[in-house]
Design an enzyme around this catalytic site. Structure first.
Site, PDB file in Angstrom:
ATOM      1  N   HIS A   1       0.805  -1.206   0.000  1.00  8.29           N
ATOM      2  CA  HIS A   1       0.000   0.000   0.000  1.00  8.29           C
ATOM      3  C   HIS A   1       0.844   1.265   0.000  1.00  8.29           C
ATOM      4  O   HIS A   1       1.904   1.333   0.615  1.00  8.29           O
ATOM      5  CB  HIS A   1      -0.939   0.010   1.209  1.00  8.29           C
ATOM      6  CG  HIS A   1      -0.220  -0.083   2.524  1.00  8.29           C
ATOM      7  ND1 HIS A   1       0.243   1.017   3.191  1.00  8.29           N
ATOM      8  CD2 HIS A   1       0.125  -1.163   3.275  1.00  8.29           C
ATOM      9  CE1 HIS A   1       0.832   0.639   4.316  1.00  8.29           C
ATOM     10  NE2 HIS A   1       0.775  -0.681   4.389  1.00  8.29           N
ATOM     11  N   ASP A   2       0.371   2.261  -0.739  1.00  7.99           N
ATOM     12  CA  ASP A   2       0.964   3.596  -0.774  1.00  7.99           C
ATOM     13  C   ASP A   2       2.370   3.618  -1.358  1.00  7.99           C
ATOM     14  O   ASP A   2       3.122   4.576  -1.161  1.00  7.99           O
ATOM     15  CB  ASP A   2       0.983   4.225   0.629  1.00  7.99           C
ATOM     16  CG  ASP A   2      -0.399   4.296   1.248  1.00  7.99           C
ATOM     17  OD1 ASP A   2      -1.226   5.081   0.761  1.00  7.99           O
ATOM     18  OD2 ASP A   2      -0.657   3.532   2.210  1.00  7.99           O
TER      19      ASP A   2
ATOM     20  N   GLY B   1       5.092  -1.146   2.581  1.00  5.33           N
ATOM     21  CA  GLY B   1       4.213   0.011   2.507  1.00  5.33           C
ATOM     22  C   GLY B   1       4.967   1.329   2.502  1.00  5.33           C
ATOM     23  O   GLY B   1       5.993   1.476   3.159  1.00  5.33           O
TER      24      GLY B   1
END
Length: 262
Positions: A125-126, A143
């Site tokens: 994520h991100d 992440g």
């Protein structure tokens, strides 16, 4: 909204607000669900999963068992509508996972253009991946990681969350990266340490001898002179006046939040 020139296998399941552009092909047993856009000329092979709020650009090739836009593995995630954005001409190989972002950060995971994501690479994520990168088999981008343009992360390497991998750098296989890797640097090991410049990658991408010489001098000043970072950066400030590449190296080091590998 499926363009009349798109070729969709009868076994494909499509749910939600899905837009499929011209000349897209989608292979058998693929599952597409959510707010999805797939750009012109993209090839989605068999047994692919595309979910969430995901935008995929033009002329990508997505191989079997890739999972794009699935919920992330962050315990803070509470089902918020976050996104995945993928650019053009990427090759996403078998079983690659690209997870959606979190509201605690950018709320999106971004893959740029012309990247090669090899078998079973994990894009958490991100994460922000630039252009023309190479992420090897079973490599892990934790992440909030950033990978700049033309960087390489080789097989079985793991990048710790919030780390940055600089442009044109190269991380050798089976490495564990827990601090930022500056641009142009060749790194390897657990924990990863610098081993000089990524000369092969720089030469392949058109860096001339004079610039390579300047980058080599900057590397020696920063890593081998015995000076502190503060002392070395004072010298690099002068060198950066003549070479934008050295300025990028210097800016990267000065803005590093985790610190750079030593």
């Amino acid at each position: 909204m499926i363009h009349e020139t798109a070729q969709i296998h009868p076994s494909v399941v499509i749910e939600g607000d899905v837009t499929i552009a011209a000349n897209v092909t989608v292979g058998p047993f693929t599952y597409i669900s959510g707010k999805i856009e797939i750009g012109e000329g993209t090839e989605v092979m068999s047994h692919v999963v595309i979910k969430g709020h995901t935008t995929i650009g033009k002329d990508n090739r997505i191989f079997p068992h890739a999972v794009i836009g699935e919920e992330n593995q962050d315990k803070k995630y509470g089902g918020e509508e976050t996104t995945v954005v993928i650019g053009d001409r990427n090759v996403i190989r078998e079983a690659v996972q690209i997870h959606r972002g979190t509201t605690q950060d950018k709320a999106t995971t971004v893959i740029g253009d012309d990247n090669l994501l090899c078998v079973n690479a994990h894009i958490a994520h991100d994460v922000i991946v630039g252009n023309h990168t190479h992420v090897g088999n079973n490599a892990i981008l934790g992440g909030h990681v950033t990978v700049e343009d033309y960087a390489g992360v080789m097989a079985l390497s793991a990048i710790h969350p919030f780390c940055k991998v600089g442009a044109y750098s190269y991380i050798g296989g089976c490495s564990a990266v827990v601090k930022d890797v500056p641009p142009y640097v060749l790194a390897q090991g657990n924990h990863a340490t610098p081993f000089g410049l990524n000369l092969v990658g720089l030469q392949r991408n058109g860096f001339e001898k004079a610039e390579l010489r300047a980058l080599r001098n900057a590397y020696k000043e920063f890593y081998r002179s015995g000076k502190t970072q503060v002392e070395a950066k004072e010298v690099l400030v002068e060198m950066a006046k003549d070479w934008p590449s050295i300025k990028h190296f210097l800016d990267f080091v000065e803005t590093s939040e985790r610190g750079v590998i030593r």
